[in-house]
Scaffold this active site. Structure first.
Site, short mmCIF file in Angstrom:
data_model
loop_
_atom_site.label_atom_id
_atom_site.label_comp_id
_atom_site.label_asym_id
_atom_site.label_seq_id
_atom_site.Cartn_x
_atom_site.Cartn_y
_atom_site.Cartn_z
N GLU A 177 8.68 1.60 -1.83
CA GLU A 177 7.54 2.51 -1.65
C GLU A 177 6.84 2.81 -2.97
O GLU A 177 7.36 2.54 -4.05
CB GLU A 177 8.00 3.82 -1.02
N GLU A 320 9.62 1.31 -5.65
CA GLU A 320 8.82 0.11 -5.36
C GLU A 320 9.55 -0.92 -4.52
O GLU A 320 8.95 -1.80 -3.91
CB GLU A 320 8.34 -0.59 -6.65
#
Length: 356
Positions: A177, A320
């Site tokens: 994310e 991420e």
């Protein structure tokens, strides 16, 4: 999406195939090595086979999903970075310049970037999947983060992404994310769903100082006092204090598990999503693999609550999907050992002597 939409996937969530796991373990025990000597690599291989229901363990074709969204709670100055960094980093992802780009390539995984609710209008951007629900959530210190309709929509997006990946015969899904403020939202979700205090589960996120950390804890405590979300209602928790990317990743987990495809978690924020998914469908937990232990203090609490042991502890806290990518490389290794090593019989190597 209606709440019945989630109910429709539940029958597809079957228990792990214990017979397949035992067959896989028997093959591992027959390979030219002392029994159990490859430790958790053997556990990973056997569990992967049980998740997919295939003893053969075909070559991995993994995909990493990085979901991005903004959070209205950043107005309370809970992050070391401005909200604008979310959109800037998404553009960096698209141009291949972020850590997750590098590590996804290293893991031989395709990378799919998804706009779930970035505040900036990114327009038509090649390499970015547009599933924007709204331009960021609301400030949950002033009201619910989103409507229940939007919460359900975020989960549906994730389920649809998983279904599409499974239709392409992707056989491992990793999640990550990007969203300034999302450790604050995740701390709220984790506190509710684990029953642990806000102070125990709230960390420094992007690296905030002591004063900002105290404010962050206070903001989450006040929000939970305002909303009183029920720990038995995952949709309510997501609605009151969650984020669009958090809901999207929960949907990815549910959708992948329904297709019997393993999911590799990243760090703390993906852990919050996993808590939501497992609250909605407890059997989903069987299809989750914990990649690493984040530096966020709440991450250990999440993993303990889920009963998952991380494969790595590298003191990472980037997000991420970076930790998940590294775990994918280990899963590649575990399955190559499983498929390619010779057995004692094939190599004509003597087995262990009988022990008295």
């Amino acid at each position: 999406m209606s709440e019945e939409g989630i109910d429709l996937v539940l029958p597809a969530l079957r228990p792990l195939d214990e017979n397949v796991r035992l067959q896989a373990q028997a093959r591992l025990d027959s390979l030219t090595k002392p029994v159990g000597s490859l430790g958790r690599l053997e556990e990973v291989a056997a569990r992967y086979c049980a998740m997919t229901g295939h003893v053969s363990a075909p070559r991995l074709d993994p995909v990493v999903f990085t979901l991005a969204a903004d959070h209205g709670v950043t107005a309370e100055e809970v992050s070391a970075y401005p909200q604008s960094v979310t959109a800037q980093m998404v553009k960096n992802f698209v141009h291949g310049g972020a850590a997750v780009n590098v590590l996804a390539r290293h893991a031989e995984a395709s990378l799919r970037l998804v706009d779930m609710g970035v505040a900036e209008d990114l327009g038509s951007c090649a390499g970015l999947l547009d599933h924007k629900i709204a331009c960021g959530t609301n400030n949950f210190l002033r009201g619910p983060a989103m409507s229940r309709k939007h919460a359900l929509e975020s989960i549906q997006v994730g389920m649809d992404l998983a279904k599409s990946a499974c239709a392409e015969e992707k056989n491992l899904i990793a999640v990550g994310e990007m969203g300034i403020g999302n450790t604050t939202a995740s701390a709220a979700v984790v506190s509710v769903l684990t029953g642990q205090s806000v102070e125990k589960v709230t960390g420094r996120g992007t690296g905030v100082d002591d004063q900002t950390l105290k404010r962050k804890i206070s903001v989450v405590e006040q929000a939970l006092e305002l909303h009183h979300p029920s720990s038995s209602d995952a949709i309510e928790v997501l609605t009151k204090v969650g984020g669009f990317e958090i809901g999207g990743m929960a949907g990815l987990m549910l959708g992948a598990a329904a297709c019997h495809v393993p999911v590799v978690l990243d760090g703390f924020i993906t852990g919050a999503s996993a808590l939501l998914a497992v609250t909605l469908a407890p059997r989903c937990r069987d299809y989750l693999i914990a990649s690493h232990l984040s530096r966020e203090p709440g991450h250990r609490i999440v993993l303990d609550h889920l009963g998952l042991e991380p494969l790595l502890d590298l003191r990472m806290r980037l997000g991420e999907g970076t930790g998940a990518c590294l775990a994918v490389t280990l899963i590649h290794a575990a399955l190559k050992v499983y498929r390619e090593m010779a057995t004692f019989e094939e190599a004509r190597v003597s087995g262990a002597l009988p022990q008295s």
